[in-house]
Design an enzyme around this catalytic site. Structure first.
Site, PDB file in Angstrom:
ATOM      1  N   HIS A 245       7.243 -21.290 -18.964  1.00 26.07           N
ATOM      2  CA  HIS A 245       7.174 -21.030 -20.411  1.00 26.07           C
ATOM      3  C   HIS A 245       6.304 -22.078 -21.108  1.00 26.07           C
ATOM      4  CE1 HIS A 245      11.342 -19.364 -19.513  1.00 26.07           C
ATOM      5  NE2 HIS A 245      10.754 -18.326 -20.060  1.00 26.07           N
TER       6      HIS A 245
ATOM      7  N   GLN B 224       5.439  -6.205 -15.577  1.00 22.22           N
ATOM      8  CA  GLN B 224       5.624  -6.306 -17.033  1.00 22.22           C
ATOM      9  C   GLN B 224       4.285  -6.541 -17.727  1.00 22.22           C
ATOM     10  OE1 GLN B 224       8.905  -8.524 -19.098  1.00 22.22           O
ATOM     11  NE2 GLN B 224       7.379 -10.117 -19.280  1.00 22.22           N
TER      12      GLN B 224
ATOM     13  N   GLY C  62      14.098 -17.373 -23.592  1.00 23.11           N
ATOM     14  CA  GLY C  62      14.682 -18.705 -23.678  1.00 23.11           C
ATOM     15  C   GLY C  62      15.028 -19.308 -22.325  1.00 23.11           C
TER      16      GLY C  62
ATOM     17  N   SER D 215      12.007 -19.561 -12.522  1.00 18.29           N
ATOM     18  CA  SER D 215      12.699 -18.499 -13.240  1.00 18.29           C
ATOM     19  C   SER D 215      13.918 -19.142 -13.869  1.00 18.29           C
ATOM     20  CB  SER D 215      13.141 -17.415 -12.259  1.00 18.29           C
ATOM     21  OG  SER D 215      14.136 -16.604 -12.846  1.00 18.29           O
ATOM     22  N   SER D 216      14.261 -18.714 -15.080  1.00 20.53           N
ATOM     23  CA  SER D 216      15.475 -19.255 -15.700  1.00 20.53           C
ATOM     24  C   SER D 216      16.680 -18.941 -14.814  1.00 20.53           C
ATOM     25  CB  SER D 216      15.680 -18.653 -17.086  1.00 20.53           C
ATOM     26  OG  SER D 216      14.518 -18.849 -17.857  1.00 20.53           O
ATOM     27  N   ARG D 217      16.581 -17.856 -14.025  1.00 18.39           N
ATOM     28  CA  ARG D 217      17.698 -17.442 -13.163  1.00 18.39           C
ATOM     29  C   ARG D 217      17.878 -18.378 -11.965  1.00 18.39           C
ATOM     30  NH1 ARG D 217      15.771 -11.958 -14.859  1.00 18.39           N
ATOM     31  NH2 ARG D 217      17.524 -11.022 -15.943  1.00 18.39           N
TER      32      ARG D 217
ATOM     33  N   GLN E 146      16.818  -4.381 -22.477  1.00 15.46           N
ATOM     34  CA  GLN E 146      16.144  -4.388 -21.175  1.00 15.46           C
ATOM     35  C   GLN E 146      17.074  -4.729 -20.014  1.00 15.46           C
ATOM     36  OE1 GLN E 146      13.364  -7.606 -22.563  1.00 15.46           O
ATOM     37  NE2 GLN E 146      13.565  -8.347 -20.469  1.00 15.46           N
TER      38      GLN E 146
ATOM     39  N   ASP F 211       5.986 -11.951 -13.756  1.00 11.84           N
ATOM     40  CA  ASP F 211       6.390 -10.588 -14.129  1.00 11.84           C
ATOM     41  C   ASP F 211       5.129  -9.726 -14.181  1.00 11.84           C
ATOM     42  OD1 ASP F 211       9.284 -11.066 -14.658  1.00 11.84           O
ATOM     43  OD2 ASP F 211       8.452 -12.497 -16.066  1.00 11.84           O
TER      44      ASP F 211
ATOM     45  N   HIS G 255      11.459 -23.172 -18.882  1.00 21.92           N
ATOM     46  CA  HIS G 255      11.023 -23.976 -17.744  1.00 21.92           C
ATOM     47  C   HIS G 255       9.516 -24.187 -17.904  1.00 21.92           C
ATOM     48  CE1 HIS G 255       9.561 -20.160 -16.242  1.00 21.92           C
ATOM     49  NE2 HIS G 255      10.792 -19.658 -16.206  1.00 21.92           N
TER      50      HIS G 255
HETATM   51  O1  PAF Z   1       9.552 -11.861 -19.827  1.00 24.24           O
HETATM   52  C1  PAF Z   1      10.488 -11.959 -20.646  1.00 24.24           C
HETATM   53  O2  PAF Z   1      11.077 -13.028 -20.842  1.00 24.24           O
HETATM   54  C2  PAF Z   1      10.922 -10.734 -21.412  1.00 24.24           C
HETATM   55  O3  PAF Z   1      10.870  -9.584 -20.626  1.00 24.24           O
HETATM   56  C3  PAF Z   1      10.144 -10.528 -22.734  1.00 24.24           C
HETATM   57  C4  PAF Z   1       8.676 -10.265 -22.489  1.00 24.24           C
HETATM   58  C5  PAF Z   1      10.307 -11.760 -23.615  1.00 24.24           C
HETATM   59  C6  PAF Z   1      10.710  -9.323 -23.500  1.00 24.24           C
HETATM   60  O4  PAF Z   1      12.061  -9.489 -23.797  1.00 24.24           O
END
Ligand code: PAF
Length: 297
Positions: free
Chosen positions: A31, A147, A25, A179-181, A55, A144, A28
């Site tokens: 997304h 990830q 959520g 980044s949302s951050r 996480q 990411d 930005h």
């Molecule tokens: O990238 C993210 O926002 C998170 O790590 C994800 C992939 C939604 C998993 O919680």
């Protein structure tokens, strides 16, 4: 657009092919680009919105992570999302999960080294999303990058019949990776944070000019960060794009990844390299106007 809170409701809304965009959520343009790619690709676009406690480590920003469902719903609807899945912690984890996904060597370096358990938490929640939603395709951002490598292997190793797609980083007008951050940063911190993308751009240019030594490329980023007040480097590493193991030479598909603290805020960024007939790199795309992150509600 339907806003639903259970896996059963998501599956009931499927029509034809299904794309999933997993998120935490506070959307930005990064997304929104994933949602647009999903829209082009499939009949039903599902976006999941869940700030996944599994996480986050102790002392990380789980409690202060930005949340605003109404804002996110309006943004998702405007780009044509069909279903916004916003489960409660109880829907996602009816009880403390005993069965979790472990991540092997892919988590040995970069963020995995500094955030123990983080990728197990990510892989576990994404495995639940794949199992509960059963998408044909899932979209993730290359910011990411570690990830993305983990989630590609998650799908392959656990035989989830889903295609995992990566999309370019989206950057603000001055180059800061979205980044949302970023909303945590003060104006001074925000200016300092540009050292990450500046360093990566210098390294990318050097690579294009023929520099192949991992140490030399890493040093360009380190120098840029060392010269900037208020930025504390956590790591900078050139790694193989699939295995996420450090490499000494830029001689294969790879990415140069950096993490640094700017004040209390931990930021990550990277540049991707592809070796085809010649070296190609991708820093991502820049916005033409200020990000929706900063719009007042
Ligand atoms: O990238 C993210 O926002 C998170 O790590 C994800 C992939 C939604 C998993 O919680």
């Amino acid at each position: 657009m339907k806003i639903v809170t259970t896996f059963a409701e998501v599956r009931a809304a499927h029509r034809g092919t299904v794309s999933l965009v997993p998120t935490m959520g506070f959307f930005h343009e990064g997304h929104l680009a994933l949602m647009r790619a999903a829209r082009e690709r499939s009949d039903t676009v599902v976006v999941s919105l869940f700030v996944n406690p599994l996480q986050f480590g102790r002392g990380e920003d789980l409690d202060r992570y930005p949340r605003d469902l109404d804002r996110d719903a309006a943004l998702a609807e405007a780009v044509g999302v069909d279903v916004l899945f916003a489960p409660s912690v109880e829907e996602m984890y009816p009880s403390e999960p005993e069965i979790r996904v472990t991540v092997g060597r892919l988590a040995d370096y970069l963020c995995g080294r500094y955030r123990p358990g983080h990728f197990e938490g990510v892989a576990t929640v994404v495995a639940k999303l794949f199992a509960g939603i059963q998408p044909d395709v899932a979209f993730f951002g290359r910011k990411d990058a570690q990830q993305l490598a983990v989630l590609r292997r998650l799908a392959a190793d656990l035989s989830f019949p889903v295609e995992v797609k990566g999309r370019p980083i989206v950057r603000e007008q001055d180059g800061l990776a979205l980044s949302s951050r970023n909303v945590y940063l003060s104006p001074t911190e925000r200016a300092s944070a540009l050292a990450l993308s500046r360093g990566l751009a210098r390294a990318a240019k050097a690579a294009l000019d023929g520099v192949r030594s991992g140490a030399a490329l890493e040093a360009l980023v380190t120098n840029e960060i060392d010269q900037t007040a208020g930025v504390d480097l956590q790591y900078v590493n050139l790694v193989d794009a699939d295995t996420v193991q450090p490499i000494e030479k830029l001689d294969r598909d790879s990415f140069l990844a950096v993490a640094a603290y700017v004040g209390e805020t931990r930021l990550i960024d990277n540049v991707h390299f592809w070796l085809r007939d010649r070296l190609e790199y991708q820093l991502g795309e820049r916005l033409q106007s200020p990000s929706v992150l900063y719009e007042r509600r």
